[in-house]
Design a protein around this motif. Structure first.
Motif, PDB file in Angstrom:
ATOM      1  N   GLN A  83      33.819  30.393  42.190  1.00  0.00           N
ATOM      2  CA  GLN A  83      34.737  29.372  41.723  1.00  0.00           C
ATOM      3  C   GLN A  83      35.763  29.062  42.815  1.00  0.00           C
ATOM      4  O   GLN A  83      35.989  29.866  43.724  1.00  0.00           O
ATOM      5  CB  GLN A  83      35.456  29.839  40.450  1.00  0.00           C
ATOM      6  N   VAL A  84      36.373  27.900  42.694  1.00  0.00           N
ATOM      7  CA  VAL A  84      37.395  27.517  43.672  1.00  0.00           C
ATOM      8  C   VAL A  84      38.556  28.496  43.639  1.00  0.00           C
ATOM      9  O   VAL A  84      39.175  28.806  44.669  1.00  0.00           O
ATOM     10  CB  VAL A  84      37.859  26.078  43.414  1.00  0.00           C
ATOM     11  N   SER A  85      38.841  29.038  42.452  1.00  0.00           N
ATOM     12  CA  SER A  85      39.944  29.995  42.325  1.00  0.00           C
ATOM     13  C   SER A  85      39.641  31.321  43.016  1.00  0.00           C
ATOM     14  O   SER A  85      40.554  32.136  43.199  1.00  0.00           O
ATOM     15  CB  SER A  85      40.243  30.241  40.843  1.00  0.00           C
ATOM     16  N   ASP A  86      38.391  31.577  43.399  1.00  0.00           N
ATOM     17  CA  ASP A  86      38.038  32.821  44.096  1.00  0.00           C
ATOM     18  C   ASP A  86      38.405  32.784  45.567  1.00  0.00           C
ATOM     19  O   ASP A  86      38.293  33.812  46.255  1.00  0.00           O
ATOM     20  CB  ASP A  86      36.540  33.099  43.963  1.00  0.00           C
ATOM     21  N   SER A  87      38.794  31.642  46.081  1.00  0.00           N
ATOM     22  CA  SER A  87      39.162  31.549  47.493  1.00  0.00           C
ATOM     23  C   SER A  87      40.375  32.418  47.779  1.00  0.00           C
ATOM     24  O   SER A  87      41.296  32.536  46.951  1.00  0.00           O
ATOM     25  CB  SER A  87      39.459  30.093  47.868  1.00  0.00           C
ATOM     26  N   GLY A  88      40.372  33.045  48.957  1.00  0.00           N
ATOM     27  CA  GLY A  88      41.491  33.888  49.345  1.00  0.00           C
ATOM     28  C   GLY A  88      41.079  34.898  50.401  1.00  0.00           C
ATOM     29  O   GLY A  88      39.993  34.808  51.000  1.00  0.00           O
ATOM     30  N   THR A  89      41.931  35.874  50.645  1.00  0.00           N
ATOM     31  CA  THR A  89      41.667  36.925  51.627  1.00  0.00           C
ATOM     32  C   THR A  89      41.239  38.191  50.899  1.00  0.00           C
ATOM     33  O   THR A  89      41.831  38.568  49.873  1.00  0.00           O
ATOM     34  CB  THR A  89      42.925  37.199  52.465  1.00  0.00           C
ATOM     35  N   TYR A  90      40.216  38.865  51.443  1.00  0.00           N
ATOM     36  CA  TYR A  90      39.663  40.077  50.842  1.00  0.00           C
ATOM     37  C   TYR A  90      39.509  41.147  51.921  1.00  0.00           C
ATOM     38  O   TYR A  90      39.320  40.852  53.113  1.00  0.00           O
ATOM     39  CB  TYR A  90      38.304  39.804  50.203  1.00  0.00           C
ATOM     40  N   PHE A  91      39.561  42.414  51.495  1.00  0.00           N
ATOM     41  CA  PHE A  91      39.248  43.543  52.367  1.00  0.00           C
ATOM     42  C   PHE A  91      38.763  44.697  51.488  1.00  0.00           C
ATOM     43  O   PHE A  91      39.007  44.727  50.270  1.00  0.00           O
ATOM     44  CB  PHE A  91      40.464  43.964  53.205  1.00  0.00           C
ATOM     45  N   CYS A  92      38.047  45.657  52.114  1.00  0.00           N
ATOM     46  CA  CYS A  92      37.518  46.793  51.376  1.00  0.00           C
ATOM     47  C   CYS A  92      37.997  48.097  52.024  1.00  0.00           C
ATOM     48  O   CYS A  92      38.340  48.126  53.208  1.00  0.00           O
ATOM     49  CB  CYS A  92      35.996  46.758  51.289  1.00  0.00           C
ATOM     50  N   VAL A  93      37.960  49.170  51.233  1.00  0.00           N
ATOM     51  CA  VAL A  93      38.380  50.501  51.676  1.00  0.00           C
ATOM     52  C   VAL A  93      37.241  51.472  51.396  1.00  0.00           C
ATOM     53  O   VAL A  93      36.670  51.465  50.294  1.00  0.00           O
ATOM     54  CB  VAL A  93      39.665  50.952  50.952  1.00  0.00           C
ATOM     55  N   LYS A 147      36.225  50.429  47.553  1.00  0.00           N
ATOM     56  CA  LYS A 147      37.105  49.625  46.713  1.00  0.00           C
ATOM     57  C   LYS A 147      37.335  48.283  47.388  1.00  0.00           C
ATOM     58  O   LYS A 147      37.471  48.208  48.621  1.00  0.00           O
ATOM     59  CB  LYS A 147      38.458  50.323  46.497  1.00  0.00           C
ATOM     60  N   TRP A 148      37.370  47.223  46.561  1.00  0.00           N
ATOM     61  CA  TRP A 148      37.622  45.872  47.055  1.00  0.00           C
ATOM     62  C   TRP A 148      38.991  45.403  46.568  1.00  0.00           C
ATOM     63  O   TRP A 148      39.367  45.619  45.405  1.00  0.00           O
ATOM     64  CB  TRP A 148      36.538  44.910  46.551  1.00  0.00           C
ATOM     65  N   TYR A 149      39.718  44.741  47.485  1.00  0.00           N
ATOM     66  CA  TYR A 149      41.045  44.213  47.168  1.00  0.00           C
ATOM     67  C   TYR A 149      41.115  42.745  47.580  1.00  0.00           C
ATOM     68  O   TYR A 149      40.475  42.327  48.548  1.00  0.00           O
ATOM     69  CB  TYR A 149      42.139  44.995  47.905  1.00  0.00           C
ATOM     70  N   LYS A 150      41.941  42.010  46.828  1.00  0.00           N
ATOM     71  CA  LYS A 150      42.240  40.622  47.166  1.00  0.00           C
ATOM     72  C   LYS A 150      43.706  40.534  47.562  1.00  0.00           C
ATOM     73  O   LYS A 150      44.594  40.916  46.792  1.00  0.00           O
ATOM     74  CB  LYS A 150      41.960  39.692  45.986  1.00  0.00           C
ATOM     75  N   GLY A 151      43.922  40.035  48.782  1.00  0.00           N
ATOM     76  CA  GLY A 151      45.277  39.953  49.304  1.00  0.00           C
ATOM     77  C   GLY A 151      45.329  40.547  50.708  1.00  0.00           C
ATOM     78  O   GLY A 151      44.320  40.687  51.391  1.00  0.00           O
ATOM     79  N   GLN A 152      46.538  40.925  51.133  1.00  0.00           N
ATOM     80  CA  GLN A 152      46.754  41.505  52.459  1.00  0.00           C
ATOM     81  C   GLN A 152      46.992  43.015  52.329  1.00  0.00           C
ATOM     82  O   GLN A 152      47.647  43.465  51.376  1.00  0.00           O
ATOM     83  CB  GLN A 152      47.953  40.840  53.141  1.00  0.00           C
TER      84      GLN A 152
END
Length: 418
Positions: free
Chosen positions: A204-214, A179-184
């Motif tokens: 896209q520029v809006s895709d910028s951010g922090t991601y992590f997977c489980v 599973k992929w998540y966006k955020g902390q």
């Protein structure tokens, strides 16, 4: 001293006899555990010894019944004896003395006792066989901590509009869910996808951010990856005049605007010089005129870059050469046809020689004149024809006598007297 020497001699003899009677032995683990759907390497090695030559290698597996041969290596090559092991069983060849067994994609029914048998031919020609047994257990393993990578060499900072993917990979017994998540992780993250690959098409520029997977296997708990910072740069933003003043000014100003700006600045320069501020006004016209010259150079480069291709230039040159040669050839032919040529034809009517002179003209006129000459009659029908014949005879007489004097006599039979 004699006792000591005898004792040392006996010890040396025992050591030498031990080396002479030494035989190769197999080494390997007694028990191993392999991961389900994973790979395992069951070691089986020996130290090569002088005088002993390996001639046969066997691997057998014993589960509930008698041992069954699954692999055989002899002088003809390697042979896998059981169909269930084909494509996922290998036995080492290097280095010498290593005949370990590699099993891939382990199944639960692969557990059992594996026997490694090696046969050598000794120095005396006899065969020596040794065996080593290893018990293999298969178990399902939990997922390990996943690792996040990218599908390109840009890393986690990519330009706007690029197609890129983030990969989440973990080790363990399958099946493994992702599973992929966006955020902390410790905040309120948003789930993006339930696949192992997070695809941006395009980014896209809006895709910028922090991601992590489980990642989670069938057994064990969930494992969380490290947080990655994904950045998408905006390539549509143009550089400002503060960063690139010369290039931006030269590219944005048109020739007409540059010319008008230069004219207005020139007039402002004159006015300012009359007021006594020549130093300040001389900088602005110079900068704008420099921009105008740069813009003109760019315009000339753009105009020069739109020239004809090389093959078109060569074709035009060839056509011009053909046209020039055709014009010269036609002019020369017309001039040769326009020149007057004179031909002397000797005609005889009986014993009287006669001469006919043809004046230049076209080929059709010459053909008509010769046709008339072939129809010549002895008696002239008109005074004009008689004069022409008389003049022709006189010219013919001069040609025969080789004299240019007009005074020549003509005999009665028509022959000239030189």
């Amino acid at each position: 001293m004699t006792v000591m020497a005898l004792f040392l001699g006996l010890a040396l003899l025992a050591h030498l006899s031990g080396h002479l009677n030494a035989m190769p032995t197999l080494e390997g683990p007694v028990k191993m555990t392999g991961p389900w759907k994973g790979n395992v390497n069951i070691a089986c090695t020996y130290g090569p010894m002088e005088g002993y030559t390996q001639i046969l290698v066997k691997w057998l597996v014993q589960q509930d019944n008698d041992p069954v041969t699954i692999f055989l290596r002899d002088s003809s090559g390697d042979h896998i004896q059981q169909a269930k092991y084909r494509g996922r069983l290998q036995v080492s060849r290097e280095p010498p003395g290593d005949v370990s067994l590699l099993l891939e994609t382990l199944e639960m029914d692969d557990r059992g006792r594996y026997l490694c048998q090696v046969t050598w031919k000794g120095p005396d020609g006899r065969h020596l066989m040794r065996e080593r047994q290893t018990e293999l257990q298969i178990q399902k393993l939990p997922a390990s901590k996943p690792l996040v990578t990218t599908g390109s060499g840009y890393g986690f900072q990519v330009p706007h509009g690029m197609r890129i993917s983030l990969l989440c990979q973990a080790q363990g017994s399958p099946p493994i869910t992702y599973k992929w998540y966006k955020g902390q992780p410790d905040g309120n993250p948003t789930q993006v996808t339930s696949l192992g690959t997070l695809l941006f098409k395009p980014a896209q520029v809006s895709d910028s951010g922090t991601y992590f997977c489980v990642a989670k296997a069938r057994i064990g708990s969930e494992q969380t990856s490290d947080v990655v910072h994904f950045v998408v740069t905006d390539s549509s933003k143009k550089p400002t005049s503060a960063t690139l003043p010369e290039e931006l000014t030269a590219s944005t100003l048109s020739p007409e605007a540059t010319y008008s700006a230069a004219t207005e600045t020139s007039s402002g320069k004159q006015t300012t010089m009359e007021a006594g501020h020549a130093g300040t006004s001389s900088e602005r016209p110079g900068s704008i005129s420099g921009v105008a010259s740069k813009d003109q150079k760019n315009a000339s480069k753009r105009t020069g870059g739109q020239g004809l291709p090389l093959y078109a230039i060569v074709l035009i040159a060839l056509l011009c050469l053909v046209l020039v040669f055709a014009t010269i050839f036609g002019f020369c032919r017309r001039k040769s046809q326009g020149d007057h040529t004179y031909e002397v034809a000797r005609m005889s009517t009986g014993d009287v020689p006669r001469v006919a002179v043809y004046s230049g003209g076209t080929a059709e006129a010459e053909a008509e004149t010769r046709a008339l000459e072939n129809e010549y009659q002895n008696d002239p029908t008109s005074i004009q024809d008689y004069q022409i014949i008389t003049q022709a005879n006189s010219d013919y007489a001069r040609l025969l006598c080789g004299s240019s004097s007009p005074e020549l006599e003509i005999q009665e039979n028509g022959k000239p007297t030189c």
